[in-house]
Design a protein around this motif. Sequence first.
Motif, PDB file in Angstrom:
ATOM      1  N   MET A 131       0.853  -1.203   0.000  1.00 29.50           N
ATOM      2  CA  MET A 131       0.000   0.000   0.000  1.00 29.50           C
ATOM      3  C   MET A 131       0.879   1.241   0.000  1.00 29.50           C
ATOM      4  O   MET A 131       1.786   1.368   0.818  1.00 29.50           O
ATOM      5  CB  MET A 131      -0.900   0.003   1.230  1.00 29.50           C
ATOM      6  CG  MET A 131      -1.797   1.223   1.337  1.00 29.50           C
ATOM      7  SD  MET A 131      -2.859   1.118   2.788  1.00 29.50           S
ATOM      8  CE  MET A 131      -3.717   2.676   2.649  1.00 29.50           C
ATOM      9  N   THR A 132       0.610   2.153  -0.944  1.00 27.95           N
ATOM     10  CA  THR A 132       1.389   3.388  -0.962  1.00 27.95           C
ATOM     11  C   THR A 132       0.798   4.411  -0.004  1.00 27.95           C
ATOM     12  O   THR A 132      -0.354   4.334   0.399  1.00 27.95           O
ATOM     13  CB  THR A 132       1.398   4.037  -2.371  1.00 27.95           C
ATOM     14  OG1 THR A 132       0.060   4.077  -2.854  1.00 27.95           O
ATOM     15  CG2 THR A 132       2.267   3.281  -3.331  1.00 27.95           C
ATOM     16  N   ALA A 133       1.635   5.375   0.349  1.00 27.61           N
ATOM     17  CA  ALA A 133       1.157   6.506   1.125  1.00 27.61           C
ATOM     18  C   ALA A 133       0.207   7.330   0.262  1.00 27.61           C
ATOM     19  O   ALA A 133       0.292   7.329  -0.978  1.00 27.61           O
ATOM     20  CB  ALA A 133       2.342   7.361   1.565  1.00 27.61           C
ATOM     21  N   SER A 134      -0.699   8.038   0.908  1.00 27.55           N
ATOM     22  CA  SER A 134      -1.555   8.947   0.152  1.00 27.55           C
ATOM     23  C   SER A 134      -0.749  10.181  -0.243  1.00 27.55           C
ATOM     24  O   SER A 134       0.263  10.510   0.389  1.00 27.55           O
ATOM     25  CB  SER A 134      -2.772   9.360   0.984  1.00 27.55           C
ATOM     26  OG  SER A 134      -2.378  10.104   2.117  1.00 27.55           O
ATOM     27  N   LEU A 135      -1.170  10.838  -1.282  1.00 26.90           N
ATOM     28  CA  LEU A 135      -0.464  12.009  -1.794  1.00 26.90           C
ATOM     29  C   LEU A 135      -0.982  13.267  -1.106  1.00 26.90           C
ATOM     30  O   LEU A 135      -2.189  13.515  -1.056  1.00 26.90           O
ATOM     31  CB  LEU A 135      -0.671  12.119  -3.302  1.00 26.90           C
ATOM     32  CG  LEU A 135       0.142  13.167  -4.049  1.00 26.90           C
ATOM     33  CD1 LEU A 135       1.635  12.856  -3.975  1.00 26.90           C
ATOM     34  CD2 LEU A 135      -0.303  13.224  -5.514  1.00 26.90           C
ATOM     35  N   GLY A 136      -0.065  14.033  -0.537  1.00 24.38           N
ATOM     36  CA  GLY A 136      -0.411  15.309   0.070  1.00 24.38           C
ATOM     37  C   GLY A 136       0.324  16.427  -0.642  1.00 24.38           C
ATOM     38  O   GLY A 136       1.362  16.196  -1.280  1.00 24.38           O
ATOM     39  N   LEU A 137      -0.196  17.629  -0.530  1.00 23.50           N
ATOM     40  CA  LEU A 137       0.419  18.770  -1.201  1.00 23.50           C
ATOM     41  C   LEU A 137       1.379  19.491  -0.262  1.00 23.50           C
ATOM     42  O   LEU A 137       0.974  19.994   0.790  1.00 23.50           O
ATOM     43  CB  LEU A 137      -0.655  19.755  -1.672  1.00 23.50           C
ATOM     44  CG  LEU A 137      -0.123  21.021  -2.361  1.00 23.50           C
ATOM     45  CD1 LEU A 137       0.528  20.682  -3.703  1.00 23.50           C
ATOM     46  CD2 LEU A 137      -1.236  22.056  -2.552  1.00 23.50           C
ATOM     47  N   GLY A 138       2.637  19.523  -0.620  1.00 17.16           N
ATOM     48  CA  GLY A 138       3.600  20.368   0.057  1.00 17.16           C
ATOM     49  C   GLY A 138       3.664  21.707  -0.655  1.00 17.16           C
ATOM     50  O   GLY A 138       3.625  21.751  -1.885  1.00 17.16           O
ATOM     51  N   THR A 139       3.750  22.799   0.073  1.00 21.62           N
ATOM     52  CA  THR A 139       3.676  24.122  -0.552  1.00 21.62           C
ATOM     53  C   THR A 139       5.010  24.860  -0.569  1.00 21.62           C
ATOM     54  O   THR A 139       5.067  26.027  -0.953  1.00 21.62           O
ATOM     55  CB  THR A 139       2.623  25.000   0.149  1.00 21.62           C
ATOM     56  OG1 THR A 139       2.948  25.129   1.538  1.00 21.62           O
ATOM     57  CG2 THR A 139       1.239  24.377   0.013  1.00 21.62           C
ATOM     58  N   TYR A 140       6.081  24.186  -0.165  1.00 27.73           N
ATOM     59  CA  TYR A 140       7.398  24.835  -0.179  1.00 27.73           C
ATOM     60  C   TYR A 140       7.841  25.038  -1.619  1.00 27.73           C
ATOM     61  O   TYR A 140       7.855  24.113  -2.418  1.00 27.73           O
ATOM     62  CB  TYR A 140       8.408  23.971   0.567  1.00 27.73           C
ATOM     63  CG  TYR A 140       9.788  24.577   0.696  1.00 27.73           C
ATOM     64  CD1 TYR A 140       9.966  25.832   1.252  1.00 27.73           C
ATOM     65  CD2 TYR A 140      10.913  23.883   0.266  1.00 27.73           C
ATOM     66  CE1 TYR A 140      11.227  26.394   1.384  1.00 27.73           C
ATOM     67  CE2 TYR A 140      12.182  24.427   0.391  1.00 27.73           C
ATOM     68  CZ  TYR A 140      12.336  25.686   0.951  1.00 27.73           C
ATOM     69  OH  TYR A 140      13.586  26.235   1.069  1.00 27.73           O
ATOM     70  N   ARG A 141       8.167  26.282  -1.960  1.00 33.85           N
ATOM     71  CA  ARG A 141       8.647  26.667  -3.291  1.00 33.85           C
ATOM     72  C   ARG A 141       7.609  26.490  -4.398  1.00 33.85           C
ATOM     73  O   ARG A 141       7.959  26.474  -5.579  1.00 33.85           O
ATOM     74  CB  ARG A 141       9.917  25.897  -3.653  1.00 33.85           C
ATOM     75  CG  ARG A 141      11.128  26.274  -2.813  1.00 33.85           C
ATOM     76  CD  ARG A 141      12.348  25.497  -3.237  1.00 33.85           C
ATOM     77  NE  ARG A 141      13.534  25.902  -2.489  1.00 33.85           N
ATOM     78  CZ  ARG A 141      14.716  25.301  -2.575  1.00 33.85           C
ATOM     79  NH1 ARG A 141      14.880  24.280  -3.387  1.00 33.85           N
ATOM     80  NH2 ARG A 141      15.738  25.736  -1.858  1.00 33.85           N
ATOM     81  N   VAL A 142       6.348  26.349  -4.043  1.00 32.09           N
ATOM     82  CA  VAL A 142       5.292  26.314  -5.059  1.00 32.09           C
ATOM     83  C   VAL A 142       4.892  27.745  -5.369  1.00 32.09           C
ATOM     84  O   VAL A 142       4.529  28.507  -4.474  1.00 32.09           O
ATOM     85  CB  VAL A 142       4.071  25.505  -4.572  1.00 32.09           C
ATOM     86  CG1 VAL A 142       2.925  25.601  -5.575  1.00 32.09           C
ATOM     87  CG2 VAL A 142       4.468  24.045  -4.361  1.00 32.09           C
TER      88      VAL A 142
END
Length: 297
Positions: free
Chosen positions: A1-12
Amino acid sequence: MTASLGLGTYRVRAVEEAARTACADGVVWIDTAPNYGGAHQALGFVIADHPRAMVATKTGFFTPDEGGAALRAGLLATAQIRAGHSLDPGFIRWQTERSLATLGRIDLVFVHNPERARLRPVELHAALREVFAVLEEFACAGRIGGYGVATWSGFMHDAFSVSELLELAIEAAGSGEHHLRAVQQPVSLVMARPIVLALDGRGPLVLARAAGLITFGSSPLHGGELPRLVTPELAELIRPGASPGTACLLAAASCPSLDVVLLSAGTADHWAAAKAAVAAPLDPGHLRKVTDVLAQG
């Protein structure tokens, strides 16, 4: 099972657009911090429109503007401003209030790279206990969902362990139930030790998961550098036909005991490709082959 995808906002750069894309998926973690450019200001509008999104921010680092405001408020001294980071309880309370006012709501407040304080372990633990006590106040009042520790090298350099963080949280909570809810650390093919340990059933991610904490992996592409470092042969080993970036993300997301992998996906296409990449995880045996190849290199 993979980890769920979360949004990181650093340098976005286009944070609002990236967050709205991620939030369209419903329940998703958005990870930010006061020192991530103008992310806080941009995210407040998105969070208000998407009540199912989960919001994690941080406390500790600050921008020059925020540092100046803290200096004028008498919360930090000039020497502390130059450091750009503080674990002072009064500052933590003040910064968390500001973050709540800007974001509207917060599910998690991570203490951001506490090892940056460069204190001896016994002193760092005392400082963390005081910070946790402040965050317990917010959590007990229902103003935040809980708190955690986001570290770059703290686990690696034995500045603290998961069991020590739990003990500090219990002490900070006093007679009540503690609100330590999560840990975050880098997980990538560059910072591969968490993967290797987790494959062996050891390490911070395994211990945190066993304790009921949410585990977050940051920098799966090592600040965007990793896809340029990965050979086509390694990418092919990870997933035949995958691009280097896709392969690197998949390897990180397949780490055992990892709940959320945070990716700074700036466009809708980037987010969609990342979702597709993590949809089919690597099995542990395959992932071990990858880490073995890295160890030999």
